[in-house]
Design a protein around this motif. Sequence first.
Motif, mmCIF file in Angstrom:
data_model
loop_
_atom_site.group_PDB
_atom_site.id
_atom_site.type_symbol
_atom_site.label_atom_id
_atom_site.label_comp_id
_atom_site.label_asym_id
_atom_site.label_seq_id
_atom_site.Cartn_x
_atom_site.Cartn_y
_atom_site.Cartn_z
ATOM 1 N N LEU A 170 0.833 -1.206 0.000
ATOM 2 C CA LEU A 170 0.000 0.000 0.000
ATOM 3 C C LEU A 170 0.866 1.254 0.000
ATOM 4 O O LEU A 170 0.570 2.240 -0.688
ATOM 5 C CB LEU A 170 -0.936 0.004 1.211
ATOM 6 N N ASN A 216 2.486 1.636 -3.489
ATOM 7 C CA ASN A 216 1.512 2.155 -4.453
ATOM 8 C C ASN A 216 1.315 3.649 -4.299
ATOM 9 O O ASN A 216 1.293 4.399 -5.279
ATOM 10 C CB ASN A 216 0.153 1.455 -4.255
ATOM 11 N N THR A 217 1.175 4.083 -3.054
ATOM 12 C CA THR A 217 0.907 5.505 -2.796
ATOM 13 C C THR A 217 2.135 6.352 -3.099
ATOM 14 O O THR A 217 2.015 7.466 -3.619
ATOM 15 C CB THR A 217 0.442 5.715 -1.338
#
Length: 440
Positions: free
Chosen positions: A129, A132-133
């Motif tokens: 996560l 991805n960010t």
Amino acid sequence: AEYMGGLRLLLGFFSIYKPIKQSILFESGICDVILPFLKNRNRADHKINSCNVIQELCMTSEKCRTAIGEKGGYKLLSDLINSKNDETVFQALRAIYAMTTNHVPNIMKFGQIGLCSRLATLLSSSNILVQNTVLCVICNISTCPESAQQFFEQSFHEEIIKCLKSKDPELATHATLAVEKLCLAHSAHVQKFQNPVIGLIFMERLLNENQNEKIVIATISALDSLFDEKFEISTKILMNDYIKMLARYLSHKNVSIRYNSLVSIFHLTSLKTDFAKEFICVNGFRFILPLISDVDEDIQECAACVIESIVTGVPESIHELVEMGVCDQLHMKVNSSSPFVVYSVLGAMIQLAKSSKEFRTRFRDGSSLDLVWRHVVSESQQSEPIFIRACNYLIKMCQDSEATSYLKRIGVVNILNQLTQIRTKPECKVLIKKFIRCLE
């Protein structure tokens, strides 16, 4: 406890009734409250919920993004991504992404405070996560020249390549988008990403007929951003295979895939005549002509640009185009409701009329000439570029005596003399005089 209760209440409102963010919270000065609260709290849950509120506010409107940026929110969030708490880092990154989406002042602020080295470190995180960010944030802030340069100096290209290889489609897509944005922002990145490893990754994706459509769209754009005269040697991609692949995608059901493939073909055929010839060899016209009447006007416009590009570089291809029905296809679109389509179609028609008697013969009748003539006499000042192209086209058509005779019969010279009083730009006046000389 009261602060936490208030934050949770705000987040609850956000999830239930989105318009409350813009209509009430901004007016109440929530931006003046949330940033000092974020600064003066040490508990991770306080910081996490504060970041969530900032993210929601920034997603509301440009006004909210501006207020939080001007009040120093970018500094606070930059500090938070150094936290040892993974969830705090993740939520701070999400807030930074929201702050920098379509907001140049905030992008410049983040670009000038040395955020890039920390982002490069976070890219190797084991938390997908976070990765991805980080890639989403890189896509946003790489448009700042300082950031693009800093990213190059961090030499984190290997980490992005690892993400490109990921089995997770979202991570692979975001990494591909990052490649495109970085290459467009700074040419130094092109040399870093222009290698056989990436060439193999991208071509394998395009060969996979069951590939995720978002990845295909991103991959075509990324390859386009990598393209220059060294592309074939550096990536080990054979141009014949690449052009054949792009041609195949021109008939894809997804509009974005068709459009991105078309843009890449336009860039290729404009750059080098050999690529235009290669496109003709793979029967590319068979895929291009239907796109002039595509449901999407951007695709219609780009298809006309590709035809103009190819016939400019390879005029001997015009006969094949005429035989395949290009005259009728362009004829239908010369009076499109989209000025961009009309402009592009006229560009293609100029090149065809310039080099092909066969084309001029097909288009020399009164009804065909009238379709273009109406753009010359249009009173819309916004149509200046179309006016110039329409005149240029009719001048090219005057190589054919029958077309010249028709234009004289309908009194074009008198109208052109009147237009010299209306079209005041010097280039328009010169063009009109040139047009009159062709008819004398």
